[in-house]
Structures are given as C-alpha cells and as structure tokens.
Design an enzyme around this catalytic site. Structure first.
Site, PDB file in Angstrom:
ATOM      1  N   GLY A  67      -5.995   6.040  14.964  1.00 32.02           N
ATOM      2  CA  GLY A  67      -7.373   6.525  14.924  1.00 32.02           C
ATOM      3  C   GLY A  67      -7.565   7.415  13.707  1.00 32.02           C
ATOM      4  N   ARG A  97      -1.480   0.617  -8.229  1.00 23.79           N
ATOM      5  CA  ARG A  97      -1.234   1.741  -9.144  1.00 23.79           C
ATOM      6  C   ARG A  97       0.259   1.976  -9.367  1.00 23.79           C
ATOM      7  NH1 ARG A  97      -5.024   5.913  -6.108  1.00 23.79           N
ATOM      8  NH2 ARG A  97      -4.156   4.706  -4.394  1.00 23.79           N
ATOM      9  N   TYR A 145     -15.260  -3.906   8.842  1.00 21.43           N
ATOM     10  CA  TYR A 145     -13.951  -3.238   8.831  1.00 21.43           C
ATOM     11  C   TYR A 145     -13.263  -3.412  10.197  1.00 21.43           C
ATOM     12  CZ  TYR A 145     -10.262   0.249   8.782  1.00 21.43           C
ATOM     13  OH  TYR A 145      -9.036   0.869   8.886  1.00 21.43           O
ATOM     14  N   GLY A 204       0.828  -1.212   0.000  1.00 22.55           N
ATOM     15  CA  GLY A 204       0.000   0.000   0.000  1.00 22.55           C
ATOM     16  C   GLY A 204       0.852   1.248   0.000  1.00 22.55           C
TER      17      GLY A 204
END
Ligand code: NDP
Ligand code: 8X3
Length: 252
Positions: free
Chosen positions: A179, A34, A148, A8
C-alpha cells in the site's frame, strides 16, 4: 552464489531489495534506465553486480540484454519484477492516453516479456523464484486509480496463472502488493515531477518504506524450497480499505 535479477533497481523498492540481497550474499543483475544510479548503488553495496541500462519497453534491447548476460550471471535463480509506475490521478475521462499506454507497456507488457525470457532457463534447471511487485491498487478501487490499478490487477492474476504452469517444474511465484509507501520516487513520477503534489500524498501519515518491502521479499525468497508464499498484501497501519460508496447526490 545465487543470482537475482532486479528490475527498477535505480530507486525505491528495487534499490532496497538489492541492498538486502547483497547482505544475503546474492550476485545481482540490476536493470533500470538511469545507469549513473545503478553504478552508484553497485558501488555502495559492493557485491558482484551486472548492470543493464535498459528501458523495459524496448523489447529488442530487453531480449539482447538477457541473451548476453555474462556466464556468471546467466543462471537467474530469482527474478524480481519491480520496475513500474503510476502516471496521473485524474478521473478516467480526463487522463492522458499516453500515460495509460506507458503504464500498460511498463507494468504489463514488459513484465510479461521479461518473465517469458527468464522462465525457460528456470524450468530447464528446475530452480527459480519469480517475485512480482503489484499494489493494493490492483486489489481495491480508488478514484484516479483507473489504469494503474488495472495493470497491477494484471500482475496479480499473471502471478497466479504462472504458478499454475510453473509449480510442476519446481518454480515458485510470489505476488507482493504494498500500500501507501514513501521513500521512493513513485509519487513524483505519478505527478510528472510536481514535488509539492508528491509530498502532499504523505502528509500526516507514516507510510511504508522501501526497506519494509525489501524485508517481505527477502522473507518470501528465504522460505524452504517446498514453501511457496503465494501473496503478501501490506499496508501502513494508517491505511485501510474504504467502504463501498453509493453516490446519492446525482440523478442520471
Ligand atoms: P520508484 O519510482 O522509486 O522506482 C521505480 C523504478 O522502476 C525505478 O528504478 C525506475 O528506474 C524503474 N522504471 C520505471 N520505468 C522503467 C522503464 N520503462 N524501464 C526500466 N526501468 C523503469 O518507485 P517505487 O520504488 O515506489 O516503485 C517500485 C514498484 O512498486 C512499482 O512497480 C510500483 O508500481 C510499485 N508500488 C509502489 C508503491 C508506492 O507507494 N511507492 C506501492 C505499491 C506498489 P529508471 O527511472 O532509472 O528507469
Ligand atoms: C501504490 C499504492 O495506493 O498509491 O501502488 O496506488 S497507491
């Protein structure tokens, strides 16, 4: 020169961790779907990079990518399992099943798979550090967090269980649970590209930024070899966990 493998890396936390590690003199394996983003990042940071264009849910491609790492990049010292996503904020009974599947495949299955591919080399060398990017959503419930949050709870427990197996081989494992964080594509992805909805998440807040998470990761991996940072939970000052709630308005 140590090699770090960051998933990522095309955006947000992953790109910030890559930038931080490049300053620290790491050689980098950068993975995302990408390619153009990875190429731009590699050009910007200017360190030795090996780029992998891959959807982590494609198990065969992931296996091939790890098996064909160039010799200079094949001894992974640090694995950053960061690629992940949230999709949707609807209550559990109104979500899209496809969204739940994608989160489970990306945040759980692929994290387990890549770890399984990289860990044997670390054990053989008796060197390595696996850093997992979880979330406060895995530690506290909130409406719409359903799958999630559950995927991130998996990441947290997986981190602890990995430590139970790998500490005897000198491998470190760290779980980092941020967070509310801005400066990434997280909310745009969560709301399927709805930029207005995504921006509303941060109105009136001063959220964490990718550089804050990169700072924590960098600190954790720079501890002396005999120190394992088990977990770090961080929130922006404006965020706190809420109280337990009792809904008295409904008869069941
Ligand atoms: P971004 O959306 O900016 O970054 C997500 C990264 O994951 C991108 O580089 C994306 O690359 C990659 N990715 C997603 N799906 C895949 C896939 N199937 N295959 C390969 N790569 C994939 O979000 P953040 O930087 O904010 O998020 C990074 C991590 O931090 C995630 O695990 C997220 O859950 C977690 N997190 C985020 C928080 C936040 O508020 N932002 C707070 C707590 C945790 P590409 O699209 O190019 O494939
Ligand atoms: C991202 C933080 O609070 O949106 O994992 O779930 S939160």
């Amino acid at each position: 020169m140590k090699t770090a493998f960051i998933t990522g890396a095309s955006s947000g936390f992953g790109a910030a961790i890559a930038e931080k590690f490049a300053l620290g003199g790491f050689r980098l394996v950068l993975l995302a779907r990408r390619t153009d983003r990875l190429q731009a990042l590699a050009k910007k940071i200017g360190t030795d990079c090996h780029l992998i264009s891959c959807d982590v849910r494609d198990g065969e491609r992931l296996r091939e990518a790890v098996a064909t790492l160039p010799p200079d990049f094949s001894q992974i010292e640090i694995l950053i399992n960061n690629a992940g996503l949230a999709l949707g904020l609807e209550p559990a009974h109104q979500t899209l099943w496809a969204d739940w599947q994608q989160m489970i495949e990306t945040n759980c299955t692929a994290v387990a798979h890549l770890t399984r591919l990289i860990a044997p080399g670390m054990v053989a060398r008796r060197r390595g550090h696996i850093v997992m990017i979880g979330s406060v959503a895995g530690n506290y419930a909130y409406p719409g967090g359903n799958v999630y949050g559950a995927t991130k709870a998996f990441v947290g427990q997986f981190s602890q269980n990995l430590r139970a197996d790998l500490s005897q081989h000198g491998i470190r494992v760290t779980y980092i649970a941020p967070g509310l964080s801005g400066g990434s594509e997280f909310s745009e992805v969560r709301f399927h590209g709805d930029a207005e909805k995504a921006a509303a998440v941060y109105v009136g807040t001063e959220p964490l930024l990718p550089a804050d998470i990169a700072e924590c990761v960098d600190w954790a991996v720079r501890q002396p070899a005999h120190v394992n940072i088990n977990s770090i939970e961080l929130m922006p000052t404006c965020q706190a966990s809420g109280p337990l709630a009792v809904n008295r308005s409904q008869k069941v």
